[in-house]
Write a protein that holds these residues in place. Structure first.
Motif, PDB file in Angstrom:
ATOM      1  N   TYR A 177      82.035  10.551  88.490  1.00 14.20           N
ATOM      2  CA  TYR A 177      81.911  10.872  86.993  1.00 14.20           C
ATOM      3  C   TYR A 177      81.613   9.622  86.166  1.00 14.20           C
ATOM      4  N   GLY A 178      80.322   9.629  85.865  1.00 11.88           N
ATOM      5  CA  GLY A 178      79.616   8.348  84.961  1.00 11.88           C
ATOM      6  C   GLY A 178      79.266   7.457  86.406  1.00 11.88           C
ATOM      7  N   TYR A 179      80.189   6.170  86.499  1.00 10.85           N
ATOM      8  CA  TYR A 179      79.902   5.499  87.706  1.00 10.85           C
ATOM      9  C   TYR A 179      81.351   5.207  88.441  1.00 10.85           C
ATOM     10  N   GLU A 180      82.129   6.309  88.190  1.00  9.74           N
ATOM     11  CA  GLU A 180      83.344   6.096  88.786  1.00  9.74           C
ATOM     12  C   GLU A 180      83.737   7.185  89.751  1.00  9.74           C
ATOM     13  N   ASN A 181      84.394   6.885  90.992  1.00 12.01           N
ATOM     14  CA  ASN A 181      84.852   7.938  91.737  1.00 12.01           C
ATOM     15  C   ASN A 181      86.174   8.672  91.020  1.00 12.01           C
ATOM     16  N   ILE A 182      86.350   9.897  90.951  1.00  8.09           N
ATOM     17  CA  ILE A 182      87.300  10.633  90.309  1.00  8.09           C
ATOM     18  C   ILE A 182      88.723  10.372  90.943  1.00  8.09           C
ATOM     19  N   LYS A 183      88.815   9.979  92.224  1.00  6.98           N
ATOM     20  CA  LYS A 183      89.809   9.674  92.800  1.00  6.98           C
ATOM     21  C   LYS A 183      90.724   8.248  92.020  1.00  6.98           C
ATOM     22  N   GLN A 184      89.588   7.325  91.791  1.00  7.92           N
ATOM     23  CA  GLN A 184      90.041   6.020  91.103  1.00  7.92           C
ATOM     24  C   GLN A 184      90.275   6.422  89.639  1.00  7.92           C
ATOM     25  N   MET A 185      89.499   7.104  89.084  1.00  2.99           N
ATOM     26  CA  MET A 185      90.099   7.456  87.588  1.00  2.99           C
ATOM     27  C   MET A 185      91.443   8.334  87.512  1.00  2.99           C
ATOM     28  N   ASP A 186      91.723   9.036  88.386  1.00  5.04           N
ATOM     29  CA  ASP A 186      92.981   9.864  88.385  1.00  5.04           C
ATOM     30  C   ASP A 186      93.226  10.387  87.201  1.00  5.04           C
ATOM     31  N   ARG A 187      94.308   9.717  86.545  1.00  5.42           N
ATOM     32  CA  ARG A 187      94.866   9.983  85.255  1.00  5.42           C
ATOM     33  C   ARG A 187      93.763  10.222  84.192  1.00  5.42           C
ATOM     34  N   ARG A 188      92.955   9.316  83.996  1.00  8.98           N
ATOM     35  CA  ARG A 188      91.828   9.376  83.112  1.00  8.98           C
ATOM     36  C   ARG A 188      90.980  10.540  83.414  1.00  8.98           C
ATOM     37  N   TYR A 189      90.675  10.950  84.551  1.00  6.96           N
ATOM     38  CA  TYR A 189      89.887  12.119  85.010  1.00  6.96           C
ATOM     39  C   TYR A 189      90.867  13.219  84.561  1.00  6.96           C
ATOM     40  N   ARG A 190      91.932  13.444  84.744  1.00  3.96           N
ATOM     41  CA  ARG A 190      92.523  14.619  84.630  1.00  3.96           C
ATOM     42  C   ARG A 190      92.824  14.750  83.084  1.00  3.96           C
ATOM     43  N   LYS A 191      92.632  13.922  82.219  1.00  7.30           N
ATOM     44  CA  LYS A 191      92.685  13.937  80.709  1.00  7.30           C
ATOM     45  C   LYS A 191      91.451  14.497  80.508  1.00  7.30           C
ATOM     46  N   ILE A 192      90.379  14.152  80.848  1.00  4.62           N
ATOM     47  CA  ILE A 192      89.160  14.966  80.457  1.00  4.62           C
ATOM     48  C   ILE A 192      88.928  16.390  81.086  1.00  4.62           C
ATOM     49  N   LEU A 193      89.672  16.693  82.093  1.00  3.21           N
ATOM     50  CA  LEU A 193      89.380  17.991  82.762  1.00  3.21           C
ATOM     51  C   LEU A 193      90.151  18.930  82.560  1.00  3.21           C
ATOM     52  N   GLY A 194      89.483  20.160  82.133  1.00  6.37           N
ATOM     53  CA  GLY A 194      90.187  21.616  82.245  1.00  6.37           C
ATOM     54  C   GLY A 194      89.782  22.562  83.023  1.00  6.37           C
ATOM     55  N   TYR A 195      90.893  23.178  83.714  1.00  7.04           N
ATOM     56  CA  TYR A 195      90.711  23.898  85.208  1.00  7.04           C
ATOM     57  C   TYR A 195      91.457  25.192  84.979  1.00  7.04           C
ATOM     58  N   MET A 196      90.781  26.152  85.083  1.00  4.68           N
ATOM     59  CA  MET A 196      91.019  27.751  85.092  1.00  4.68           C
ATOM     60  C   MET A 196      90.957  28.205  86.525  1.00  4.68           C
ATOM     61  N   PRO A 197      92.202  28.101  87.297  1.00  9.02           N
ATOM     62  CA  PRO A 197      92.043  28.619  88.570  1.00  9.02           C
ATOM     63  C   PRO A 197      91.764  29.991  88.869  1.00  9.02           C
ATOM     64  N   GLN A 198      91.389  30.246  90.121  1.00 12.51           N
ATOM     65  CA  GLN A 198      91.245  31.937  90.435  1.00 12.51           C
ATOM     66  C   GLN A 198      92.354  32.800  90.509  1.00 12.51           C
ATOM     67  N   GLN A 199      93.524  32.340  91.101  1.00 11.47           N
ATOM     68  CA  GLN A 199      94.703  32.821  91.187  1.00 11.47           C
ATOM     69  C   GLN A 199      95.379  32.615  90.041  1.00 11.47           C
ATOM     70  N   GLN A 200      96.092  34.217  89.433  1.00 16.73           N
ATOM     71  CA  GLN A 200      96.986  34.087  88.388  1.00 16.73           C
ATOM     72  C   GLN A 200      98.217  33.546  88.732  1.00 16.73           C
TER      73      GLN A 200
END
Ligand code: ADP
Ligand code: MG
Length: 307
Positions: free
Chosen positions: A73-96
């Motif tokens: 994302y941008g210039y950074e691997n999302i694994k490195q961003m970790d918490r900062r990535y999760r902060k900007i991520l919204g996820y709606m899973p398939q399973q309820q």
């Protein structure tokens, strides 16, 4: 970094999938080297069941590790961003997977806490989100008593907590009736403006009118990608129509890819998809449904024809 810089940085950001492969422990290769750039706007990830959509989505959300390749994302691997990535991520899973004994409000508070949202912020957003997904009235009731559509809307509301820059939706209209489908679809298109939205589905109408780009995924490979207009244009001259008798129709199933048929007074109005010129048939304009069939059903049909 100042707040305004942060915003600029996010605006410029691209979510980049670099040659993603996924081999599950049982040896199944669910993704066979997928590369993709996502910018703000709605992307439809279209493919039949088993294509690898959920696998791709879980890797993009960081829930699942790729066997090879990176998500940047941008210039950074999302694994490195970790918490900062999760902060900007919204996820709606398939399973309820919802907590049936929680009320709608409690569930959103719980998810806000997991996201690390400030209390004041959650207090502001939760009632607003409940209103947006039309659950204000049901918010105090237990999720166990919700209908499928209400659960989907609640899942969507939690994905929208903290106004994510990246919104990932896995089959958001699964199990909904037509009215609820339309409502969820309209709603997604409204909130999508400045976000990267990736919507996985095997249902063409879910993305037909709202996606700026459609990604066709089959057996772990992106087989095509483009605006709905361009994907449809590629099928121009391959879709044919004719009225046939019911006997003719019976035979047609064997060696034609039938896209549609309607009962008419003198038989059936049949639409087929074929690369070759069809003598006695009328060429008609293709639809996105035809694009789906051409890309995902043709393989089966060719296989059958050989047998
Ligand atoms: P889709 O979401 O497009 O239906 P999935 O990503 O769920 O596709 O699945 C892609 C392929 O990977 C399917 O063949 C599926 O059976 C397989 N698969 C999914 N999850 C696992 C797993 N945990 N272990 C082994 N195979 C899996
Ligand atoms: Mg799936």
């Amino acid at each position: 970094m100042s707040i305004s810089n942060q915003e600029n940085y996010n605006e410029k950001s691209i979510l980049h999938l670099q040659n993603i492969r996924k081999i599950y422990p049982n040896g199944k290769e669910a993704l066979k080297g997928v590369s993709l750039d996502l910018t703000p706007g709605i992307y439809g990830l279209l493919g039949p069941n088993g294509a690898g959509k959920s696998t791709m989505i879980k890797i993009i959300t960081g829930l699942l590790d790729a066997t090879e390749g990176e998500v940047i994302y941008g210039y950074e691997n999302i694994k490195q961003m970790d918490r900062r990535y999760r902060k900007i991520l919204g996820y709606m899973p398939q399973q309820q997977k919802l907590y049936e004994t929680f009320t709608g409000t409690r569930f959103l508070w719980y998810m806000a806490t997991l996201k690390g949202m400030a209390k004041e912020e959650a207090k502001k957003q939760i009632p607003r989100l409940l209103e947006v997904v039309n659950l204000s009235e049901a918010a105090g009731r237990k999720i166990g008593h919700y209908s499928g559509g209400m659960k989907q809307r609640l899942l969507l509301a939690q994905a929208l907590l903290d106004d994510p820059k990246i919104l990932i939706l896995d089959e958001p209209t699964a199990g909904l009736d037509p009215r609820e489908r339309i409502r969820i679809r309209n709603f997604i298109s409204e909130i999508a403006r400045d976000k990267i939205v990736l919507l996985a589905t095997h249902v063409v109408p879910d993305i037909e009118c709202i996606a700026k780009e459609i990604i066709l995924l089959n057996e772990g490979v992106i087989i095509d990608q483009g605006t709905p207009f361009n994907l449809i244009r590629k099928l121009e001259g391959k879709v044919w129509e004719k009225v046939v008798s019911s006997e003719e129709l019976e035979n047609m199933h064997k060696d034609h890819l039938i896209s549609n048929m309607v009962s008419v007074s003198d038989g059936f109005l049949v639409k087929i998809i074929d690369d070759n010129n069809q003598e006695g048939w009328k060429a008609v304009h293709p639809t996105l449904e035809d694009v789906y069939l051409y890309n995902f059903e043709r393989v089966n049909y060719k296989g059958k024809k050989l047998a």
